[in-house]
Design a protein around this motif. Sequence first.
Motif, PDB file in Angstrom:
ATOM      1  N   GLY A   1      30.971  30.173 -13.191  1.00 31.81           N
ATOM      2  CA  GLY A   1      31.945  30.153 -12.109  1.00 31.81           C
ATOM      3  C   GLY A   1      31.414  29.640 -10.791  1.00 31.81           C
ATOM      4  O   GLY A   1      32.040  29.833  -9.755  1.00 31.81           O
ATOM      5  N   SER A   2      30.270  28.965 -10.801  1.00 35.20           N
ATOM      6  CA  SER A   2      29.667  28.497  -9.553  1.00 35.20           C
ATOM      7  C   SER A   2      30.506  27.389  -8.922  1.00 35.20           C
ATOM      8  O   SER A   2      30.982  26.484  -9.596  1.00 35.20           O
ATOM      9  N   LEU A   3      30.694  27.503  -7.604  1.00 33.13           N
ATOM     10  CA  LEU A   3      31.424  26.522  -6.827  1.00 33.13           C
ATOM     11  C   LEU A   3      30.591  26.164  -5.594  1.00 33.13           C
ATOM     12  O   LEU A   3      29.731  26.942  -5.174  1.00 33.13           O
ATOM     13  N   PRO A   4      30.854  25.014  -4.972  1.00 31.77           N
ATOM     14  CA  PRO A   4      30.034  24.597  -3.823  1.00 31.77           C
ATOM     15  C   PRO A   4      30.333  25.393  -2.564  1.00 31.77           C
ATOM     16  O   PRO A   4      31.409  25.968  -2.405  1.00 31.77           O
ATOM     17  N   TYR A   5      29.340  25.428  -1.682  1.00 33.09           N
ATOM     18  CA  TYR A   5      29.504  25.956  -0.317  1.00 33.09           C
ATOM     19  C   TYR A   5      30.002  27.392  -0.269  1.00 33.09           C
ATOM     20  O   TYR A   5      30.755  27.788   0.620  1.00 33.09           O
ATOM     21  N   GLY A   6      29.589  28.213  -1.231  1.00 38.07           N
ATOM     22  CA  GLY A   6      29.899  29.627  -1.180  1.00 38.07           C
ATOM     23  C   GLY A   6      31.300  30.011  -1.613  1.00 38.07           C
ATOM     24  O   GLY A   6      31.674  31.182  -1.538  1.00 38.07           O
ATOM     25  N   TRP A   7      32.082  29.059  -2.086  1.00 37.15           N
ATOM     26  CA  TRP A   7      33.420  29.387  -2.584  1.00 37.15           C
ATOM     27  C   TRP A   7      33.309  30.189  -3.876  1.00 37.15           C
ATOM     28  O   TRP A   7      32.365  30.027  -4.644  1.00 37.15           O
ATOM     29  N   GLU A   8      34.297  31.038  -4.143  1.00 35.39           N
ATOM     30  CA  GLU A   8      34.329  31.822  -5.372  1.00 35.39           C
ATOM     31  C   GLU A   8      35.737  31.834  -5.948  1.00 35.39           C
ATOM     32  O   GLU A   8      36.726  31.752  -5.208  1.00 35.39           O
ATOM     33  N   PHE A   9      35.830  31.934  -7.259  1.00 43.41           N
ATOM     34  CA  PHE A   9      37.137  32.074  -7.883  1.00 43.41           C
ATOM     35  C   PHE A   9      37.773  33.388  -7.412  1.00 43.41           C
ATOM     36  O   PHE A   9      37.097  34.421  -7.352  1.00 43.41           O
ATOM     37  N   PRO A  10      39.075  33.380  -7.104  1.00 42.72           N
ATOM     38  CA  PRO A  10      39.724  34.553  -6.485  1.00 42.72           C
ATOM     39  C   PRO A  10      40.168  35.612  -7.492  1.00 42.72           C
ATOM     40  O   PRO A  10      41.339  35.997  -7.548  1.00 42.72           O
ATOM     41  N   PHE A  11      39.232  36.082  -8.307  1.00 37.59           N
ATOM     42  CA  PHE A  11      39.568  37.187  -9.200  1.00 37.59           C
ATOM     43  C   PHE A  11      38.396  38.142  -9.289  1.00 37.59           C
ATOM     44  O   PHE A  11      37.256  37.807  -8.945  1.00 37.59           O
ATOM     45  N   VAL A  12      38.697  39.353  -9.729  1.00 33.73           N
ATOM     46  CA  VAL A  12      37.677  40.389  -9.881  1.00 33.73           C
ATOM     47  C   VAL A  12      37.739  40.928 -11.303  1.00 33.73           C
ATOM     48  O   VAL A  12      38.700  40.697 -12.038  1.00 33.73           O
ATOM     49  N   CYS A  13      36.700  41.652 -11.668  1.00 33.61           N
ATOM     50  CA  CYS A  13      36.656  42.307 -12.972  1.00 33.61           C
ATOM     51  C   CYS A  13      36.884  43.802 -12.761  1.00 33.61           C
ATOM     52  O   CYS A  13      36.215  44.430 -11.935  1.00 33.61           O
ATOM     53  N   ILE A  14      37.832  44.351 -13.486  1.00 35.54           N
ATOM     54  CA  ILE A  14      38.169  45.769 -13.365  1.00 35.54           C
ATOM     55  C   ILE A  14      37.865  46.468 -14.685  1.00 35.54           C
ATOM     56  O   ILE A  14      38.239  45.989 -15.755  1.00 35.54           O
ATOM     57  N   CYS A  15      37.169  47.596 -14.586  1.00 36.16           N
ATOM     58  CA  CYS A  15      36.851  48.386 -15.775  1.00 36.16           C
ATOM     59  C   CYS A  15      37.806  49.571 -15.857  1.00 36.16           C
ATOM     60  O   CYS A  15      37.989  50.306 -14.875  1.00 36.16           O
ATOM     61  N   ILE A  16      38.414  49.756 -16.996  1.00 36.17           N
ATOM     62  CA  ILE A  16      39.351  50.858 -17.223  1.00 36.17           C
ATOM     63  C   ILE A  16      38.749  51.792 -18.265  1.00 36.17           C
ATOM     64  O   ILE A  16      38.401  51.368 -19.366  1.00 36.17           O
ATOM     65  N   ARG A  17      38.637  53.072 -17.900  1.00 39.52           N
ATOM     66  CA  ARG A  17      38.065  54.059 -18.821  1.00 39.52           C
ATOM     67  C   ARG A  17      38.972  55.297 -18.877  1.00 39.52           C
ATOM     68  O   ARG A  17      39.615  55.650 -17.877  1.00 39.52           O
ATOM     69  N   PRO A  18      39.009  55.981 -20.010  1.00 41.22           N
ATOM     70  CA  PRO A  18      39.792  57.220 -20.104  1.00 41.22           C
ATOM     71  C   PRO A  18      39.146  58.329 -19.289  1.00 41.22           C
ATOM     72  O   PRO A  18      37.913  58.395 -19.186  1.00 41.22           O
ATOM     73  N   LEU A  19      39.966  59.182 -18.718  1.00 43.84           N
ATOM     74  CA  LEU A  19      39.422  60.308 -17.947  1.00 43.84           C
ATOM     75  C   LEU A  19      38.858  61.386 -18.869  1.00 43.84           C
ATOM     76  O   LEU A  19      37.895  62.074 -18.514  1.00 43.84           O
ATOM     77  N   HIS A  20      39.451  61.524 -20.044  1.00 44.20           N
ATOM     78  CA  HIS A  20      38.997  62.554 -20.983  1.00 44.20           C
ATOM     79  C   HIS A  20      38.875  61.931 -22.369  1.00 44.20           C
ATOM     80  O   HIS A  20      39.894  61.701 -23.045  1.00 44.20           O
ATOM     81  N   GLU A  21      37.662  61.647 -22.789  1.00 40.93           N
ATOM     82  CA  GLU A  21      37.434  60.989 -24.069  1.00 40.93           C
ATOM     83  C   GLU A  21      38.069  61.747 -25.231  1.00 40.93           C
ATOM     84  O   GLU A  21      38.565  61.151 -26.189  1.00 40.93           O
ATOM     85  N   LYS A  22      38.077  63.074 -25.141  1.00 37.29           N
ATOM     86  CA  LYS A  22      38.570  63.901 -26.245  1.00 37.29           C
ATOM     87  C   LYS A  22      40.049  63.675 -26.512  1.00 37.29           C
ATOM     88  O   LYS A  22      40.530  63.812 -27.648  1.00 37.29           O
ATOM     89  N   TYR A  23      40.792  63.329 -25.469  1.00 39.68           N
ATOM     90  CA  TYR A  23      42.248  63.202 -25.605  1.00 39.68           C
ATOM     91  C   TYR A  23      42.692  61.741 -25.487  1.00 39.68           C
ATOM     92  O   TYR A  23      43.791  61.446 -25.007  1.00 39.68           O
ATOM     93  N   THR A  24      41.863  60.840 -25.960  1.00 39.08           N
ATOM     94  CA  THR A  24      42.159  59.417 -25.837  1.00 39.08           C
ATOM     95  C   THR A  24      42.878  58.886 -27.075  1.00 39.08           C
ATOM     96  O   THR A  24      42.442  59.118 -28.206  1.00 39.08           O
ATOM     97  N   ASP A  25      44.011  58.197 -26.860  1.00 33.25           N
ATOM     98  CA  ASP A  25      44.685  57.521 -27.966  1.00 33.25           C
ATOM     99  C   ASP A  25      43.886  56.291 -28.382  1.00 33.25           C
ATOM    100  O   ASP A  25      43.057  55.781 -27.617  1.00 33.25           O
ATOM    101  N   LYS A  26      44.146  55.808 -29.568  1.00 32.63           N
ATOM    102  CA  LYS A  26      43.557  54.548 -30.004  1.00 32.63           C
ATOM    103  C   LYS A  26      44.400  53.425 -29.411  1.00 32.63           C
ATOM    104  O   LYS A  26      45.500  53.139 -29.889  1.00 32.63           O
ATOM    105  N   LEU A  27      43.901  52.832 -28.337  1.00 29.00           N
ATOM    106  CA  LEU A  27      44.675  51.868 -27.567  1.00 29.00           C
ATOM    107  C   LEU A  27      44.341  50.434 -27.971  1.00 29.00           C
ATOM    108  O   LEU A  27      43.201  50.115 -28.295  1.00 29.00           O
ATOM    109  N   THR A  28      45.350  49.573 -27.920  1.00 31.03           N
ATOM    110  CA  THR A  28      45.192  48.175 -28.290  1.00 31.03           C
ATOM    111  C   THR A  28      45.323  47.278 -27.058  1.00 31.03           C
ATOM    112  O   THR A  28      45.706  47.723 -25.970  1.00 31.03           O
TER     113      THR A  28
END
Length: 265
Positions: free
Chosen positions: A84-111
Motif C-alpha cells: 500500500g505504499s504511496l508517494p509523499y506520505g499519502w496513505e490509502f483511506p482505510f483502517v483495519c478493525i478487529c472484531i472479537r466476542p466478549l464472551h468466548e463461552k457464549y459465542t455462536d459459530k459466525l460466518t
Amino acid sequence: MTKDEVLFQRRVIDLANLADRRSMIMFSDFLNLNELNIYHSSKKELAFVTCRLFGGYETAERQMIAFIPDALSYDMEDTETKDGSLPYGWEFPFVCICIRPLHEKYTDKLTHRDFLGAILNIGIERNKIGDILLTDDGTYVFCHETMAELLCRELTHIRHTSVAAQITDLDSFSWQPVYETIHGTVASLRLDSLLSLAFGSSRSSLTSLVENGSIYVNGRLTTSNGYKLKNGDIISARGYGKFQFCSVLSETRKGRLSVEIKRYK
C-alpha cells in the motif's frame, strides 16, 4: 456494459481527471471484482495518471484505487502494490478493525455473511467495507476511515453474540490464507481444465460459469474457456470459491500435465 457499469466507469475516469487537475491523489471506494474488471478495461482512458490498487494485504479481493497525478508519480510503476505504499506520505483511506466476542463461552459459530449483514445493518454501505477475514484470533474487517468510528461504536452484537470492535495497527497486520493443496493431472492449462480440477466437477458443467461472466482471473473478467493460466494466477468463481494455480510439476507419459493448485477455504 449495463447503465450502472457505464456510470461506474465514468466515475473512475472523473476521479482520475480530478486527481490530475488538483495535483493530488484521489481514491475510489472499495471495488468488487466486476468493478475492478471495468477499471482494468479502462486503462487506455486512464493513461494520464498512475494507478495503484490495494486492499490491506497482498491477495485482497476487494481493493481501492489510488489515482496519482504525474506531479506525484515520478519513477512509479502503474501496478498493484503489496504494502500500500504511496508517494509523499499519502496513505490509502482505510483502517483495519478487529472484531472479537466478549464472551468466548457464549459465542455462536459466525460466518462471513453474519459479519457482513451486521455491518450493513448499522448503516454502512458495502463499498465502504473491504475484505472480511475470519481467523482464530478474531475477525478482521477493512473499513473506510470515515466509517470506522461508527462501526466500532455501533457493532455490539452479531446474531446472539456480544462483540467488541476496535481499530488495529495495519502495519502489524498479517494474514495467511487457509487453503487445501490439490494435485492432479490435466490435458492442458486451459481455464476450464483447472476449474474442473479445483472444484471437482466436469468441464462441461463449468462451461457456463465462464461464458456467463462468473470467472475472474487476477481480478479481470475472463469469458474464454480456453484461456491459458500462468503460475501464480488467482481464479475467483462466483458461487464456488477461489483458488491459485501454482505450477506444473511434471508431464506424464501420455502427455498430461501434473499440476498443483491451492483452493482457498
